[in-house]
Design an enzyme around this catalytic site. Sequence first.
Site, PDB file in Angstrom:
ATOM      1  N   PRO A  90      44.587  86.371  69.959  1.00  0.00           N
ATOM      2  CA  PRO A  90      44.940  87.796  69.832  1.00  0.00           C
ATOM      3  C   PRO A  90      43.924  88.713  70.513  1.00  0.00           C
ATOM      4  O   PRO A  90      44.186  89.900  70.698  1.00  0.00           O
ATOM      5  CB  PRO A  90      44.986  88.033  68.321  1.00  0.00           C
ATOM      6  CG  PRO A  90      44.545  86.787  67.663  1.00  0.00           C
ATOM      7  CD  PRO A  90      44.402  85.706  68.671  1.00  0.00           C
ATOM      8  N   GLU A 117      39.926  80.422  62.118  1.00  0.00           N
ATOM      9  CA  GLU A 117      39.471  81.801  62.331  1.00  0.00           C
ATOM     10  C   GLU A 117      39.074  82.052  63.777  1.00  0.00           C
ATOM     11  O   GLU A 117      38.766  83.172  64.150  1.00  0.00           O
ATOM     12  CB  GLU A 117      38.288  82.108  61.412  1.00  0.00           C
ATOM     13  CG  GLU A 117      38.674  82.319  59.967  1.00  0.00           C
ATOM     14  CD  GLU A 117      39.700  83.430  59.781  1.00  0.00           C
ATOM     15  OE1 GLU A 117      39.477  84.532  60.295  1.00  0.00           O
ATOM     16  OE2 GLU A 117      40.725  83.178  59.122  1.00  0.00           O
ATOM     17  N   ARG A 155      60.356  79.502  84.102  1.00  0.00           N
ATOM     18  CA  ARG A 155      61.607  80.036  84.650  1.00  0.00           C
ATOM     19  C   ARG A 155      61.408  80.780  85.974  1.00  0.00           C
ATOM     20  O   ARG A 155      62.367  81.073  86.675  1.00  0.00           O
ATOM     21  CB  ARG A 155      62.357  80.874  83.613  1.00  0.00           C
ATOM     22  CG  ARG A 155      61.633  82.105  83.144  1.00  0.00           C
ATOM     23  CD  ARG A 155      62.211  82.597  81.836  1.00  0.00           C
ATOM     24  NE  ARG A 155      63.646  82.882  81.927  1.00  0.00           N
ATOM     25  CZ  ARG A 155      64.168  83.902  82.580  1.00  0.00           C
ATOM     26  NH1 ARG A 155      63.372  84.744  83.198  1.00  0.00           N
ATOM     27  NH2 ARG A 155      65.472  84.092  82.616  1.00  0.00           N
ATOM     28  N   ASP A 170      65.937  90.007  85.959  1.00  0.00           N
ATOM     29  CA  ASP A 170      65.505  90.057  84.558  1.00  0.00           C
ATOM     30  C   ASP A 170      64.949  91.425  84.206  1.00  0.00           C
ATOM     31  O   ASP A 170      64.409  92.112  85.066  1.00  0.00           O
ATOM     32  CB  ASP A 170      64.342  89.069  84.329  1.00  0.00           C
ATOM     33  CG  ASP A 170      64.814  87.653  84.142  1.00  0.00           C
ATOM     34  OD1 ASP A 170      65.993  87.466  83.838  1.00  0.00           O
ATOM     35  OD2 ASP A 170      63.984  86.749  84.290  1.00  0.00           O
TER      36      ASP A 170
HETATM   37  N1  ADE Z   1      46.922  83.264  68.332  1.00  0.00           N
HETATM   38  C1  ADE Z   1      47.130  83.946  67.196  1.00  0.00           C
HETATM   39  N2  ADE Z   1      47.760  85.091  67.430  1.00  0.00           N
HETATM   40  C2  ADE Z   1      47.949  85.151  68.774  1.00  0.00           C
HETATM   41  C3  ADE Z   1      48.539  86.104  69.636  1.00  0.00           C
HETATM   42  N3  ADE Z   1      49.056  87.247  69.184  1.00  0.00           N
HETATM   43  N4  ADE Z   1      48.554  85.839  70.956  1.00  0.00           N
HETATM   44  C4  ADE Z   1      48.017  84.693  71.433  1.00  0.00           C
HETATM   45  N5  ADE Z   1      47.438  83.772  70.664  1.00  0.00           N
HETATM   46  C5  ADE Z   1      47.401  83.983  69.339  1.00  0.00           C
END
Ligand code: ADE
Length: 246
Positions: A90, A117, A155, A170
């Site tokens: 994230p 974590e 793709r 697309d």
């Molecule tokens: N791992 C946990 N959440 C994630 C996300 N939003 N994007 C990529 N990898 C992740």
Amino acid sequence: MRIDILCLFPEMLLSPLNQSMLKRASERGLVHIAIHNIRDYTHDKHHTVDDYPYGGGPGMMLRPEPVFEAAETIRQQLGISEMPTILLTPQGRLFSQSVAQELALYPHLMLICGHYEGLDERVCDHLITDEISIGDYVLSGGELPALVVVDAIVRLIPGVLGSQDSARSDSHSNGLLKYPQYTRPQVYRGWSVPPVLLSGNHGEVAQWRRCQAILRTAKRRPDLLKKANLCDEETKWMLENSLNPE
Ligand code: ADE
């Protein structure tokens, strides 16, 4: 193209990679996707991959040794010393169609799925070359994000989609959302297909679709319009219709 995915839960990937477009692309030799279990690169009796964070804090972290060993062994086996090595996290840069287009140009990618974590920062500093997030929300691991990234990339490989035009038309490939589409029947429950689509006039159909794509993007994702390549005439048309490209 070859994609190596390093993860802790290979079963999460197996079924999706063996369906539909991804399955066909593999069978036709257009992509080779290899899945590796990071746990196989541990040496202790319990195959430990996680440990407590130094300095305290909640949860467990992925230890660096099995991740380095997995990545380096695979690189060695393939005889490739460097390749894009992408961590799904994230904290990464936001994935988009243009990132997919960028990654689809490489002959070889390595994707690393984080868990717990997080990952020891030394992996990010000395092994990872790119970090990608699929959105501003937190999933329990990188496997689902890896699937999203792989699907979007594969793709785009020439020959994977039935028609090369499919990928070009697309949503997002031209910075706009896709225009509305219809199939048979011509009238369903009294709702008719827009007559222009039945006209057989390719020029008019293309123009209608372009206008619809702009209108839809202006209504649903005005943020995208700033970056879309609108010609002067289209920008003027939008202003006349009180649709603000800013
Ligand atoms: N791992 C946990 N959440 C994630 C996300 N939003 N994007 C990529 N990898 C992740």
